[in-house]
Design an enzyme around this catalytic site. Structure first.
Site, PDB file in Angstrom:
ATOM      1  CG  HIS A 116      -2.090   0.863   1.220  1.00 58.88           C
ATOM      2  ND1 HIS A 116      -2.505   1.554   0.130  1.00 58.88           N
ATOM      3  CD2 HIS A 116      -2.924   1.242   2.239  1.00 58.88           C
ATOM      4  CE1 HIS A 116      -3.545   2.330   0.453  1.00 58.88           C
ATOM      5  NE2 HIS A 116      -3.808   2.158   1.732  1.00 58.88           N
ATOM      6  CG  HIS A 166      -4.751  -0.111  -8.075  1.00 63.54           C
ATOM      7  ND1 HIS A 166      -6.072  -0.282  -7.719  1.00 63.54           N
ATOM      8  CD2 HIS A 166      -4.247   0.835  -7.241  1.00 63.54           C
ATOM      9  CE1 HIS A 166      -6.346   0.541  -6.723  1.00 63.54           C
ATOM     10  NE2 HIS A 166      -5.262   1.228  -6.405  1.00 63.54           N
TER      11      HIS A 166
END
Ligand code: CMX
Length: 440
Positions: A271, A318
């Site tokens: 992240h 992603h």
């Protein structure tokens, strides 16, 4: 600053009625089926959260209350015509759902400046942590230590009615956001500038003040940080930092705890820590190749080796997006306009050309395109913020805007404690009708 609070309440209370009506009249409607694959890949695509601040489309990217990043850059108020929008304006938009007037934004800047006082014990907590601890460790501890000031928590203890939870949550959220630049800058100056701290300047805007307290005074850096704080602010509700904030908040933990939980998630390498990993990875490559100007072939070979070693190429891929991240594009455009020939940025641009086909070749990466973290570090580095172990803290300061605006909404809706179901692996085998189910 009762105006913003009142405006929020006026607008949002209509949504509360809609929330109740939906629950009462349509609560039994089926909206999705869940596959075993979705469970096994982190609940991807399972609609299970209510988040009004922003929505992520796999191909067109993030929209904040319906507005794309290029639209925000055009419509949100800015300090001067060639500047970037002020993050205060985005917060207003996410909270209230309307593009603010310039005065709304300037008033919000002033409101945050008056709330920006950080209690001494927070600095003491930071100072008690070894200087070689990661900046995100210091940042999260500082946020937690501010929970002593939680107005929500005090009100809860005195037995305030649940319909008023949003009000004290709003106060905590505004205080918390207002204090973050001071805390982040304190960690930065402590770790990298030998504790030479710089006091806030209450005349500056929120992001401008962060740059000032970090010791970066140029208008160019302030412009970059305004853009940075806008594009990192929110990415709908399911990402780890937003979801963790929401989840912990759903137990009625105070906003400091909830946001600290979000920051602990942001600190992970898949992240927000990826923004440091990108720079670390590029520098390791340069060190190994003993050059600051690698050829395309060298970059390709290094990328392939990273994959062969079972590692990820940071800044690429992603969980939701299936195209180049518009947050990447916004930074690329910024660099094209303002930066002339920077070696690190040139490498980042080369990576943009060569990495996607390499990831595609693996046949398993669902999105081979760059995300926000692929660009951000190189721009910060170019403008003199070279201490890359600090970059995730900057992401975290920005992320507060979205996740905390959502937390106020959560409390106004009166969202219940979150509690999905879990089952042993065996149960999923049974659901699949798999008779050869193992004992585990
Ligand atoms: N490099 C190498 N392998 C990658 C990859 C990358 N950049 N992106 C995905 N993969 C791999 C996954 O590790 C997974 O491999 P296994 O099947 O062997 O476990 C496979 O491709 C399928 O993954 P996916 O469905 O495409 O991606 P996920 O939704 O599971 O994960 C993400 C998404 C972002 C964690 C992943 O793309 C990744 O690890 N990227 C690099 C780290 C990064 O840049 N993170 C920042 C994201 C943005 C942010 O939150 O700030």
């Amino acid at each position: 600053m009762e105006y913003i609070k009142n405006r929020f309440y006026q607008k949002a209370s209509k949504c509360v009625n809609e929330y109740q009506r939906l629950k009462n009249e349509h609560g039994d409607k089926v909206i999705a089926n869940v596959t075993i694959e979705q469970v096994m890949t982190g609940m991807k695509g399972v609609p299970s959260l209510i988040t009004d601040t922003s929505k992520l489309d796999p191909t067109t990217g993030i929209r904040f209350r319906g507005y794309t990043i290029p639209e925000l850059r055009e419509k949100l108020p800015r300090l001067n015509p060639d500047g970037e929008p002020l993050p205060e304006g985005l917060f207003y938009l996410m909270l209230i759902g309307e593009i603010p007037e310039r005065d709304d934004v300037l008033n919000l800047s002033k409101d945050w400046a008056t709330r920006a006082y950080v209690p001494q014990h927070v600095f003491d907590v930071i100072d008690a942590i070894p200087k070689n601890a990661r900046p995100m460790t210091q940042f999260s501890a500082a946020i937690l230590s501010m929970a002593t000031d939680s107005i929500f928590q005090k009100a809860y203890r005195t037995g305030v009615h649940k319909k008023h939870y949003w009000d004290t949550t709003y106060e905590d959220v505004m205080n918390l956001i207002a204090r973050l630049p001071r805390i982040a800058a304190y960690i930065y100056r402590r770790q990298f500038f030998n504790d030479h701290h710089i006091e806030p300047d209450p005349r500056l805007d929120w992001a401008g003040n962060l740059a000032h307290m970090m010791g970066h005074e140029s208008d160019e850096i302030k412009r970059l940080l305004r853009l940075y704080m806008v594009i990192h602010a929110d990415h709908e509700g399911g990402n780890v930092s937003a979801h963790a904030t929401h989840l912990v908040g759903s137990a009625l933990s105070n906003p400091y705890y909830a946001y600290a939980a979000g920051m602990l998630g942001l600190a992970g390498p898949l992240h927000g820590y990826a923004n440091q990993e990108v720079i670390n990875w590029i520098f390791s490559m340069l060190q190994e190749l003993d050059t600051d100007n690698p050829t395309e072939e060298q970059i390709i070979a290094y990328s392939k080796r990273t994959l062969a070693e079972g590692r990820v190429i940071p800044g690429y891929g992603h969980a939701v997006l299936r195209q180049t991240d518009p947050r990447f594009t916004a930074q690329q455009e910024f660099a094209k306009k303002y930066v002339k020939d920077d070696k690190l940025i040139n490498i980042v641009n080369t990576l943009h050309r060569v990495v996607p086909p390499i990831l595609e070749e693996t046949g398993k990466v669902k999105n081979p395109w760059p995300n926000v973290d692929a660009y951000s570090g190189s721009l910060l580095y170019h403008y003199g913020i070279k201490e890359h172990s600090f970059y995730t803290v900057m992401f975290g300061v920005s992320r507060a805007l979205g996740v905390l605006a959502s937390l106020v909404m959560d409390r106004l809706y009166g969202l219940p404690i979150e509690r999905p179901s879990s089952y042993p692996l065996k149960w999923y085998h049974e659901q699949a009708g798999d008779k050869s189910a193992p004992g585990c």
